[in-house]
Design an enzyme around this catalytic site. Structure first.
Site, mmCIF file in Angstrom:
data_model
loop_
_atom_site.group_PDB
_atom_site.id
_atom_site.type_symbol
_atom_site.label_atom_id
_atom_site.label_comp_id
_atom_site.label_asym_id
_atom_site.label_seq_id
_atom_site.Cartn_x
_atom_site.Cartn_y
_atom_site.Cartn_z
ATOM 1 N N ARG A 166 0.854 -1.179 0.000
ATOM 2 C CA ARG A 166 0.000 0.000 0.000
ATOM 3 C C ARG A 166 0.889 1.229 0.000
ATOM 4 O O ARG A 166 1.921 1.284 0.662
ATOM 5 C CB ARG A 166 -0.931 0.016 1.222
ATOM 6 C CG ARG A 166 -2.067 -0.994 1.147
ATOM 7 C CD ARG A 166 -3.098 -0.582 0.097
ATOM 8 N NE ARG A 166 -4.244 -1.487 0.071
ATOM 9 C CZ ARG A 166 -4.376 -2.518 -0.756
ATOM 10 N NH1 ARG A 166 -3.388 -2.807 -1.608
ATOM 11 N NH2 ARG A 166 -5.462 -3.272 -0.737
ATOM 12 N N GLU A 201 -3.340 7.625 -4.673
ATOM 13 C CA GLU A 201 -3.653 7.169 -6.026
ATOM 14 C C GLU A 201 -4.931 7.829 -6.551
ATOM 15 O O GLU A 201 -5.898 7.975 -5.807
ATOM 16 C CB GLU A 201 -3.829 5.634 -6.032
ATOM 17 C CG GLU A 201 -2.548 4.897 -5.815
ATOM 18 C CD GLU A 201 -2.703 3.382 -5.886
ATOM 19 O OE1 GLU A 201 -3.770 2.902 -6.306
ATOM 20 O OE2 GLU A 201 -1.751 2.684 -5.524
ATOM 21 N N HIS A 219 -0.266 0.424 -10.146
ATOM 22 C CA HIS A 219 -0.988 -0.570 -9.347
ATOM 23 C C HIS A 219 -1.312 -1.818 -10.191
ATOM 24 O O HIS A 219 -2.467 -2.217 -10.327
ATOM 25 C CB HIS A 219 -2.280 0.028 -8.771
ATOM 26 C CG HIS A 219 -2.705 -0.632 -7.488
ATOM 27 N ND1 HIS A 219 -3.156 0.070 -6.404
ATOM 28 C CD2 HIS A 219 -2.744 -1.944 -7.110
ATOM 29 C CE1 HIS A 219 -3.475 -0.766 -5.423
ATOM 30 N NE2 HIS A 219 -3.222 -1.990 -5.830
#
Length: 318
Positions: free
Chosen positions: A236, A265, A283
């Site tokens: 993360r 993000e 990602h």
């Protein structure tokens, strides 16, 4: 029929599973907080993505019929699990099915930053003149060096297996000691985090995001890292203080970094975008057709189980 709200696109097999137990509505793009609360009104099930923040207010907006929130991710830091369970909502995630794909990407990122692959491709695409010589774009070899894994869970272990095949020594840190058979298989030694950071040539992050791990990698811990080390993050984004990382990379404290996740993000710390010794991907850890399909199917099966009065396959607790 039960109302099922899906906050992002899902593979068709998963939609078929959901369609057999309820009336499905799928968002075409990510929902903002207000639109999410509006859309969930009267919902019995909510299928969420990592960018969705689901808390007690969302559950209250859905109403008393909300039975399950199925997160299409292994992590669930975007969900207020305590608030949801207090309201009688089952919370699920998708562990296991993305382990190998994420470890593949993590190790690929390690190779990209240590061997300067992104730099090399950018050089060619820019049509910059170049000539091969023995000192041209030298990177760092892996064999005989040390990989530090922060969080030796399923993905961390899969990363360690790949690293061992490449001749790396494995050390790890985490809240819990791995079983003796896992340590033996990987040849892994458990170290306190500060000692791991001081001794590892490469550090790969695989810990969950919790209050304790938020900005675990910060200005202080970055200064602890071995000079010339490399950092890889596929867990993360908020585990890393990105401005502090950018400063450490610019100052040469670290040799390089590779990031697949970011704290805000889809935004990326602007200074990271300017540095040649940073590899960044959007990602992509679980981004294979097979993996994303299995993630979606597991989430859908969790919904189907709960709406049918059966236990969830992969429930999580606060």
């Amino acid at each position: 029929m039960p109302k099922i709200v899906v906050t992002g696109q899902l593979a068709e097999p998963a939609l078929k599973v959901l369609g057999e137990v309820g009336e499905v509505w799928v968002a075409e793009s990510q929902l903002g907080p207000d639109e999410l609360r509006e859309r969930v009104a009267g919902a019995h099930a909510l299928v969420t993505m990592v960018g969705d923040r689901v808390d007690g207010a969302v559950a209250d907006a859905a109403g008393p019929d909300l039975a399950v929130v199925a997160n299409v991710a292994v992590g669930y830091d975007n969900l207020d699990v305590k608030a949801l369970t207090e309201r009688g909502v089952t919370v699920t995630n998708t562990p296991g099915v993305l382990t190998e794909a994420t470890a593949d990407l993590a190790f690929g990122l390690l190779l990209m930053c240590t061997r300067r692959l992104g730099e090399g491709e950018r050089l060619l695409r820019s049509r910059t003149p170049w000539t091969f010589h023995l000192g041209f774009m030298l990177g760092a070899g892996l064999q005989g060096r040390t990989l530090g894994i922060v969080g030796l869970g399923q993905i961390g272990r899969a990363m360690a297996r790949r690293a061992k095949a490449f001749g790396l020594e494995i050390v790890y840190s985490g809240r819990n000691r791995a079983p003796a058979e896992v340590e033996a298989e990987l040849g892994a030694r458990r170290l306190p985090l500060d000692e791991l950071l001081r001794s590892a040539d490469f550090v790969s992050l695989h810990c969950p995001l919790t209050p304790e791990t938020r900005h675990l990698i910060n200005a202080d811990t970055l200064r602890t890292m071995k000079p010339g080390a490399y950092l890889v993050n596929t867990t993360r984004g908020a585990v890393v203080d990105e401005p502090a990382l950018a400063e450490a990379l610019a100052d040469g404290v670290l040799a390089g970094a590779a990031l697949d996740v970011f704290e805000k993000e889809p935004e990326v710390e602007p200074r990271l975008l300017e540095l040649e010794n940073v590899v960044i991907t959007p990602h992509l850890g679980s981004a294979t057709v097979e993996t994303r399909t299995e993630m979606a199917l597991l989430a859908a099966r969790n919904v189907a189980a709960v709406l049918s009065g059966e236990p969830a396959l992969t429930a999580v607790t606060a």
